[in-house]
Design an enzyme around this catalytic site. Structure first.
Site, mmCIF file in Angstrom:
data_model
loop_
_atom_site.group_PDB
_atom_site.id
_atom_site.type_symbol
_atom_site.label_atom_id
_atom_site.label_comp_id
_atom_site.label_asym_id
_atom_site.label_seq_id
_atom_site.Cartn_x
_atom_site.Cartn_y
_atom_site.Cartn_z
ATOM 1 C CD GLU A 262 -2.815 -1.112 2.437
ATOM 2 O OE1 GLU A 262 -3.979 -1.287 2.375
ATOM 3 O OE2 GLU A 262 -2.375 -1.061 3.541
ATOM 4 C CB CYS B 55 2.973 7.283 3.296
ATOM 5 S SG CYS B 55 3.520 6.095 4.548
ATOM 6 C CB CYS C 118 7.346 -5.452 7.938
ATOM 7 S SG CYS C 118 8.851 -4.718 8.878
ATOM 8 C CB CYS D 64 7.014 -3.240 15.829
ATOM 9 S SG CYS D 64 8.407 -2.832 15.434
ATOM 10 C CB CYS E 242 3.513 -2.129 13.397
ATOM 11 S SG CYS E 242 3.606 -1.686 11.577
ATOM 12 C CB CYS F 100 2.025 5.794 11.548
ATOM 13 S SG CYS F 100 2.269 7.140 11.044
#
Ligand code: SAH
Length: 366
Positions: free
Chosen positions: A108, A121, A128, A132, A135, A359
């Site tokens: 995205e 962004c 990933c 974390c 996230c 975020c």
């Protein structure tokens, strides 16, 4: 799919690579590629201007190229990103696009238009590996690294929409790029640096966006921060700190088990000294987890008198997470403690929460 707590993944499963694209190549390599295709080297410059200035990949519209050349050169402009879904909010000035890559991987990007700037962004990896727990991207694990051109194409597509006047506010340009979409950019170092070069070099080499407008955000891969400082690219470094103490950061940002708070801050100060750029410390405020005044105080002491800016981000909700944003009074107290130490601090006005585009919310589900 979710990853076991604390597990880190640096290399994704082996996968086929996306097709070679003009934006993967330096100008010298583009000239070589064009020659290999049986065309004169200067055609690389023409093709580059079409792509980086006019933002077009439609060779039939390239009337300065002979018909036979158009056909051959189209090999350097494969379609890399297919739009799957577009969501908009803020009266159309925040737009999230879900893209399918050639192999089905999903990523995205988010365009945010403000009165004085437009920020793209972008994602640098599908998924990933940094895991974390707060996230959404981290929960799905790493699918694969993106190629330089796949990263650049996200910016070009935003630039195209702006140039065509599709974003409310009239025709415009991309002024800022933040590597705060999916992925850990410094874990895909080579492709990311290539993409940054394409973004900041002037046409016909690239898009001509100011390096100061480009921000690379990282969990804190210390050796890569050192390498980035040596690139001679004055991009802004954002460090996702989220806790000033190792005990908590080990759990919030698992890479901390490898490089500790003191080490990563040292790397950040070296980066600032080397580039003269203010480092941005990112800190998502999570209710009753990392938002205590004593932690603000500790953070203030650690970063005071440095070339730094602290960016507090009210935690954005993610599926299945028990955590929420801090209470307003705790957020205010946190800001006050940092200000007491003379540390420049702002609370980020996060955009796109309604479209899961803020975020930490990018999870690329159809
Ligand atoms: N991997 C890089 C870049 C992607 S994340 C990094 O971690 O820096 C971009 C920023 O959003 C990071 O500062 C990240 O910590 C933050 N973030 C992640 N999840 C979030 C959430 N749920 N709410 C608010 N910020 C979040």
């Amino acid at each position: 799919m979710s990853q076991p707590a604390g597990q880190l993944t640096f290399v994704g499963p082996r996968r086929a690579k996306p097709a070679r694209h003009l934006a993967d190549l330096s100008m010298a390599d583009r000239r070589a590629a064009v020659t290999e295709l049986g065309e004169k080297a200067f055609r690389a410059d023409q093709l580059s201007r079409h792509y980086f200035e006019r933002l077009t990949t439609d060779v039939s519209a390239m009337t300065d190229l002979p018909a036979a050349a158009r056909e051959r050169l189209s090999a350097l402009l494969p379609d890399l990103l297919t739009p799957v879904k577009e969501l908009a909010t803020d009266g159309g000035t925040t737009r999230k696009t879900l893209w399918r890559l050639f192999d089905g991987a999903l990523v995205e990007s988010v365009l945010m238009r403000y009165p004085d700037r437009v920020t793209m962004c972008v994602s640098s990896q599908a998924g990933c590996g940094m895991n974390c727990p707060f996230c959404a991207t981290g929960q799905a694990g790493l699918t694969r690294n993106m190629s330089t051109a796949e990263i650049v194409e996200q910016v070009v597509s935003g630039a195209r929409a702006l140039a065509a006047g599709e974003v409310p506010g009239g025709p415009g340009r991309v002024s800022n790029v933040v590597f705060m979409g999916m992925g850990e950019p410094l874990a895909n170092y080579k492709q990311v640096i290539g993409a940054v070069r394409r973004m900041v070099e002037p046409s016909p080499h690239g898009l001509g966006i100011s390096a100061r407008g480009v921000t690379v955000s990282t969990v804190g891969l210390v050796p890569a921060i050192g390498k980035l400082a040596d690139e001679g690219l004055p991009v802004t470094l954002a460090l996702s700190l989220h806790a000033p103490d190792d005990e908590l950061r080990d759990t919030l940002v698992p890479i901390n088990t490898r490089w500790k708070v003191a080490e990563v801050l040292d790397a950040a100060w070296s980066y600032a000294a080397r580039t003269k750029r203010r480092v941005s410390i990112e800190y998502a405020l999570i209710k009753d987890i990392n938002d205590q005044e004593w932690r603000a105080d500790l953070l203030g002491k650690m970063v005071k008198n440095k070339l730094v800016h602290v960016n507090l981000i009210p935690l954005n909700p993610t599926p299945g997470s028990k955590w929420t944003a801090s209470r307003p009074e705790d957020e205010r107290a946190f800001v006050r403690r940092l200000e007491f130490h003379g540390v420049p601090v702002t609370v980020r006005d996060t955009r796109g929460r309604e479209i899961d585009g803020a975020c930490g919310q990018l999870a690329a589900a159809e």
